[in-house]
Design a protein around this motif. Sequence first.
Motif, PDB file in Angstrom:
ATOM      1  N   SER A 180       0.825  -1.206   0.000  1.00  0.00           N
ATOM      2  CA  SER A 180       0.000   0.000   0.000  1.00  0.00           C
ATOM      3  C   SER A 180       0.862   1.260   0.000  1.00  0.00           C
ATOM      4  CB  SER A 180      -0.921   0.011   1.216  1.00  0.00           C
ATOM      5  OG  SER A 180      -0.171   0.184   2.402  1.00  0.00           O
ATOM      6  N   ALA A 181       0.246   2.361  -0.408  1.00  0.00           N
ATOM      7  CA  ALA A 181       0.941   3.653  -0.377  1.00  0.00           C
ATOM      8  C   ALA A 181       1.333   4.020   1.045  1.00  0.00           C
ATOM      9  CB  ALA A 181       0.050   4.738  -0.986  1.00  0.00           C
ATOM     10  N   LYS A 182       0.500   3.655   2.004  1.00  0.00           N
ATOM     11  CA  LYS A 182       0.805   3.952   3.410  1.00  0.00           C
ATOM     12  C   LYS A 182       2.039   3.194   3.875  1.00  0.00           C
ATOM     13  CE  LYS A 182      -1.190   4.070   8.067  1.00  0.00           C
ATOM     14  NZ  LYS A 182       0.001   3.504   8.689  1.00  0.00           N
ATOM     15  N   GLU A 183       2.165   1.946   3.471  1.00  0.00           N
ATOM     16  CA  GLU A 183       3.342   1.169   3.864  1.00  0.00           C
ATOM     17  C   GLU A 183       4.609   1.810   3.310  1.00  0.00           C
ATOM     18  OE1 GLU A 183       2.374  -3.477   4.168  1.00  0.00           O
ATOM     19  OE2 GLU A 183       1.574  -2.583   2.333  1.00  0.00           O
ATOM     20  N   THR A 185       5.010   5.007   2.503  1.00  0.00           N
ATOM     21  CA  THR A 185       5.240   6.268   3.212  1.00  0.00           C
ATOM     22  C   THR A 185       5.789   6.025   4.610  1.00  0.00           C
ATOM     23  OG1 THR A 185       3.444   7.326   1.978  1.00  0.00           O
ATOM     24  CG2 THR A 185       4.145   8.382   4.025  1.00  0.00           C
ATOM     25  N   ASP A 186       5.251   5.022   5.300  1.00  0.00           N
ATOM     26  CA  ASP A 186       5.729   4.712   6.649  1.00  0.00           C
ATOM     27  C   ASP A 186       7.189   4.294   6.627  1.00  0.00           C
ATOM     28  OD1 ASP A 186       3.263   5.307   7.674  1.00  0.00           O
ATOM     29  OD2 ASP A 186       2.621   3.222   7.925  1.00  0.00           O
ATOM     30  N   ARG A 187       7.574   3.465   5.654  1.00  0.00           N
ATOM     31  CA  ARG A 187       8.969   3.039   5.563  1.00  0.00           C
ATOM     32  C   ARG A 187       9.872   4.225   5.212  1.00  0.00           C
ATOM     33  NH1 ARG A 187      11.815  -1.686   4.618  1.00  0.00           N
ATOM     34  NH2 ARG A 187      10.285  -2.543   6.072  1.00  0.00           N
ATOM     35  N   TYR A 188       9.401   5.083   4.335  1.00  0.00           N
ATOM     36  CA  TYR A 188      10.178   6.277   3.971  1.00  0.00           C
ATOM     37  C   TYR A 188      10.423   7.143   5.201  1.00  0.00           C
ATOM     38  CZ  TYR A 188      11.216  10.859   1.940  1.00  0.00           C
ATOM     39  OH  TYR A 188      11.789  12.072   1.634  1.00  0.00           O
ATOM     40  N   PRO A 203      16.413  12.453   0.074  1.00  0.00           N
ATOM     41  CA  PRO A 203      15.777  12.339  -1.240  1.00  0.00           C
ATOM     42  C   PRO A 203      14.256  12.420  -1.116  1.00  0.00           C
ATOM     43  CG  PRO A 203      16.473  10.187  -0.447  1.00  0.00           C
ATOM     44  CD  PRO A 203      17.028  11.196   0.513  1.00  0.00           C
ATOM     45  N   PRO A 204      13.583  12.981  -2.106  1.00  0.00           N
ATOM     46  CA  PRO A 204      12.125  13.010  -2.071  1.00  0.00           C
ATOM     47  C   PRO A 204      11.557  11.602  -2.187  1.00  0.00           C
ATOM     48  CG  PRO A 204      12.949  13.766  -4.199  1.00  0.00           C
ATOM     49  CD  PRO A 204      14.138  13.618  -3.306  1.00  0.00           C
ATOM     50  N   LEU A 205      10.353  11.419  -1.688  1.00  0.00           N
ATOM     51  CA  LEU A 205       9.731  10.097  -1.682  1.00  0.00           C
ATOM     52  C   LEU A 205       9.660   9.493  -3.084  1.00  0.00           C
ATOM     53  CD1 LEU A 205       8.192   7.758  -0.405  1.00  0.00           C
ATOM     54  CD2 LEU A 205       6.111   9.156  -0.481  1.00  0.00           C
ATOM     55  N   ASP A 206       9.287  10.305  -4.076  1.00  0.00           N
ATOM     56  CA  ASP A 206       9.151   9.773  -5.432  1.00  0.00           C
ATOM     57  C   ASP A 206      10.462   9.207  -5.960  1.00  0.00           C
ATOM     58  OD1 ASP A 206       6.483  10.355  -5.529  1.00  0.00           O
ATOM     59  OD2 ASP A 206       6.706  12.245  -6.628  1.00  0.00           O
ATOM     60  N   GLN A 207      11.571   9.714  -5.474  1.00  0.00           N
ATOM     61  CA  GLN A 207      12.877   9.263  -5.955  1.00  0.00           C
ATOM     62  C   GLN A 207      13.229   7.873  -5.444  1.00  0.00           C
ATOM     63  OE1 GLN A 207      16.026  12.201  -5.697  1.00  0.00           O
ATOM     64  NE2 GLN A 207      17.568  10.614  -5.384  1.00  0.00           N
ATOM     65  N   GLY A 210      10.324   3.366  -5.720  1.00  0.00           N
ATOM     66  CA  GLY A 210      10.497   2.053  -6.342  1.00  0.00           C
ATOM     67  C   GLY A 210      11.340   1.123  -5.496  1.00  0.00           C
ATOM     68  N   ARG A 211      12.454   1.649  -4.967  1.00  0.00           N
ATOM     69  CA  ARG A 211      13.323   0.819  -4.130  1.00  0.00           C
ATOM     70  C   ARG A 211      12.613   0.363  -2.874  1.00  0.00           C
ATOM     71  NH1 ARG A 211      15.767   1.699   0.391  1.00  0.00           N
ATOM     72  NH2 ARG A 211      15.550   3.975   0.324  1.00  0.00           N
ATOM     73  N   ILE A 212      11.902   1.281  -2.227  1.00  0.00           N
ATOM     74  CA  ILE A 212      11.193   0.934  -0.996  1.00  0.00           C
ATOM     75  C   ILE A 212      10.114  -0.105  -1.270  1.00  0.00           C
ATOM     76  CG2 ILE A 212       9.629   1.825   0.786  1.00  0.00           C
ATOM     77  CD1 ILE A 212      11.217   4.415   0.753  1.00  0.00           C
ATOM     78  N   LYS A 213       9.386   0.062  -2.358  1.00  0.00           N
ATOM     79  CA  LYS A 213       8.346  -0.916  -2.696  1.00  0.00           C
ATOM     80  C   LYS A 213       8.948  -2.293  -2.927  1.00  0.00           C
ATOM     81  CE  LYS A 213       4.509  -1.820  -5.851  1.00  0.00           C
ATOM     82  NZ  LYS A 213       3.727  -1.333  -7.015  1.00  0.00           N
ATOM     83  N   GLN A 214      10.085  -2.354  -3.622  1.00  0.00           N
ATOM     84  CA  GLN A 214      10.741  -3.634  -3.874  1.00  0.00           C
ATOM     85  C   GLN A 214      11.192  -4.281  -2.569  1.00  0.00           C
ATOM     86  OE1 GLN A 214      10.898  -5.277  -6.619  1.00  0.00           O
ATOM     87  NE2 GLN A 214      12.160  -6.966  -5.846  1.00  0.00           N
ATOM     88  N   GLU A 215      11.775  -3.497  -1.670  1.00  0.00           N
ATOM     89  CA  GLU A 215      12.218  -4.039  -0.384  1.00  0.00           C
ATOM     90  C   GLU A 215      11.039  -4.567   0.428  1.00  0.00           C
ATOM     91  OE1 GLU A 215      14.323  -0.917   1.521  1.00  0.00           O
ATOM     92  OE2 GLU A 215      16.133  -1.115   0.289  1.00  0.00           O
ATOM     93  N   LEU A 216       9.966  -3.824   0.469  1.00  0.00           N
ATOM     94  CA  LEU A 216       8.778  -4.260   1.208  1.00  0.00           C
ATOM     95  C   LEU A 216       8.186  -5.517   0.590  1.00  0.00           C
ATOM     96  CD1 LEU A 216       7.061  -0.811   1.879  1.00  0.00           C
ATOM     97  CD2 LEU A 216       8.117  -2.293   3.583  1.00  0.00           C
TER      98      LEU A 216
END
Length: 246
Positions: A180-183, A185-188, A203-207, A210-216
């Motif tokens: 989810s987008a919340k997950e 954002t929370d990890r960021y 770095p801004p969230l948009d940058q 992708g990496r955070i989503k892959q890790e999650l």
Amino acid sequence: MHMSINELQAKATFGARGLLPSAFCLLLSAFCLLPSAARAQTVTDKMVASVTNGSRATPDLISYSDLVWQLALEPSRPLVERPASADLNHALRVVEDQLLILQEARKLPTADTEAARQEFDDAVGQKLKELVQAFGPRTKLEERMTRVGLTSEQLNAILRDRVTVEKYLDFRFRAFVLISAKEITDRYNQEYSRLRNSGRIVPPLDQVRGRIKQELTEEKIASEIDTFVDGLREQPGTEIVIISPV
């Protein structure tokens, strides 16, 4: 059970035993034995355990060699002539879990077409390349294979089983993981909140989205696989018999 995806996908010797495609034969031909000066390790083989989920009349057997090969194919593990009991039992757990997943994968129908076979063989060839890269110099893997008596044909069987497991796990879990987008954002916020007001560039969230989503995604898959394999061990019909303790 605390194992990564890589560990679960790391080893089995009981999968498909088909003929090697010509391209893969060329790759494996690089793994000829080292000169006679390289002394091979002498292993007295024995049956260590049997594993069944009750779906077949004959259980899969795990030998001492299977455990030694598992350890030898872990790039970060030093290769010793006589592995410690703790290391052998680590390998045994990995192979047991691997076999339980393979037995589940065998329940699914396979696409017996030329295109499907070629796709599978290509995946095996890619797995070999990744293994070589993980060891660095190709000679390091060659030396390990020689020392533990692992032939090119046996390595091929191991890699085919790794691919079978990987494809099954992808089919079973990867397509159904939702982040989810919340997950994200929370990890960021968790990673970068401490850097704010520190003078460092955040770095801004948009940058980094992708990496955070892959890790999650990988973390969630690993957790689900852990739960899945624990369930396989506990389900009716599963029987793991220790024949010779290591």
